[in-house]
Design an enzyme around this catalytic site. Structure first.
Site, PDB file in Angstrom:
ATOM      1  N   GLY A  64       0.838  -1.183   0.000  1.00 55.43           N
ATOM      2  CA  GLY A  64       0.000   0.000   0.000  1.00 55.43           C
ATOM      3  C   GLY A  64       0.874   1.234   0.000  1.00 55.43           C
ATOM      4  CD  GLN A  69       3.290   5.725   2.800  1.00 54.36           C
ATOM      5  OE1 GLN A  69       2.305   5.166   2.339  1.00 54.36           O
ATOM      6  NE2 GLN A  69       4.317   5.080   3.337  1.00 54.36           N
ATOM      7  CG  HIS A  78      -0.148   1.161   7.240  1.00 49.21           C
ATOM      8  ND1 HIS A  78       0.792   0.846   8.192  1.00 49.21           N
ATOM      9  CD2 HIS A  78       0.489   1.961   6.353  1.00 49.21           C
ATOM     10  CE1 HIS A  78       1.946   1.424   7.897  1.00 49.21           C
ATOM     11  NE2 HIS A  78       1.781   2.109   6.775  1.00 49.21           N
ATOM     12  CD  GLU A  79      -0.862   2.454   2.771  1.00 52.42           C
ATOM     13  OE1 GLU A  79      -0.519   3.653   2.634  1.00 52.42           O
ATOM     14  OE2 GLU A  79      -0.056   1.550   3.009  1.00 52.42           O
ATOM     15  CG  HIS A 128       0.360   6.842   5.601  1.00 47.76           C
ATOM     16  ND1 HIS A 128       1.480   7.393   6.187  1.00 47.76           N
ATOM     17  CD2 HIS A 128       0.634   5.529   5.411  1.00 47.76           C
ATOM     18  CE1 HIS A 128       2.397   6.455   6.338  1.00 47.76           C
ATOM     19  NE2 HIS A 128       1.912   5.316   5.887  1.00 47.76           N
ATOM     20  CB  CYS A 167       5.455   2.315   7.762  1.00 45.95           C
ATOM     21  SG  CYS A 167       4.932   3.845   6.965  1.00 45.95           S
ATOM     22  CG  LEU A 168       6.720   1.213   1.696  1.00 51.30           C
ATOM     23  CD1 LEU A 168       6.040   1.427   0.350  1.00 51.30           C
ATOM     24  CD2 LEU A 168       7.903   0.277   1.569  1.00 51.30           C
TER      25      LEU A 168
END
Length: 188
Positions: free
Chosen positions: A46, A51, A141-142, A145, A99-100
């Protein structure tokens, strides 16, 4: 299409609520194509617009379960409803999340097992997805953000402390830090 740099924790775009998407145009479609390419190159399951430095309420996902069933899509201006969180002890492996924007780190975090995602696609069509398990985790999670929340913000002690130490050790937590999938040697 292009792989875009991924913002690392500390950049203001990651810690501020994103703005509603007001217009779906070719620029937004290009952003979405770039986000898919960036997510795949990272690799991730995702990726939210903040991000990649864009403060819009938009995320993409791509996930395949153990049975080979997949889900890939884009959510524009999403809303998310979730079931209550469980009260049993955390499963350090089964509830581990990364997480990226905090590359290379994973910590256990309690998430709701079931969610309902409602959003618009790039054609302006509204849709909804009922998800459970890992897909529900990805959506939560997304979605976080888009509200300026990183998963590390939700961690409980002692994991919150360990994440904060890693951020400090890596010299993150300040504006302007990014990494580029396929170029930078980060274990995301």
């Amino acid at each position: 299409m292009a792989v875009r740099p991924i913002s690392i924790t500390g950049d203001p775009v990651l810690h501020s609520p994103a703005s509603q998407v007001s217009l779906v145009d070719e620029g937004l479609r290009t952003l979405v194509r770039d986000m898919f390419e960036t997510m795949d190159a990272a690799p991730g399951v995702g990726l939210a617009a903040p991000q990649v430095g864009v403060g819009l309420r938009l995320f993409v996902w791509s996930w395949v379960d153990d049975d080979g069933q997949g889900s890939r899509g884009v959510a524009v201006n999403p809303t998310l409803w979730q079931t209550p969180l469980g009260i049993e002890p955390l499963d350090d492996d089964g509830e581990s999340e990364g997480c990226l924007s905090i590359p290379g780190e994973r910590f256990p975090l309690r998430r709701a097992d079931r969610v309902l995602l409602r959003a618009t696609d790039l054609e302006g069509e509204q849709f909804e997805v009922e998800a459970h398990g890992w897909l529900a985790r990805i959506f939560q999670h997304e979605y976080d953000h888009l509200d300026g929340v990183l998963y590390a913000d939700r961690l409980e002690h002692p994991f919150h402390k360990a994440a904060a130490k890693q951020v400090k050790r890596s010299s993150w937590g300040v504006p302007g830090k990014t990494w580029l999938p396929g170029v930078d040697d980060l274990d995301a």
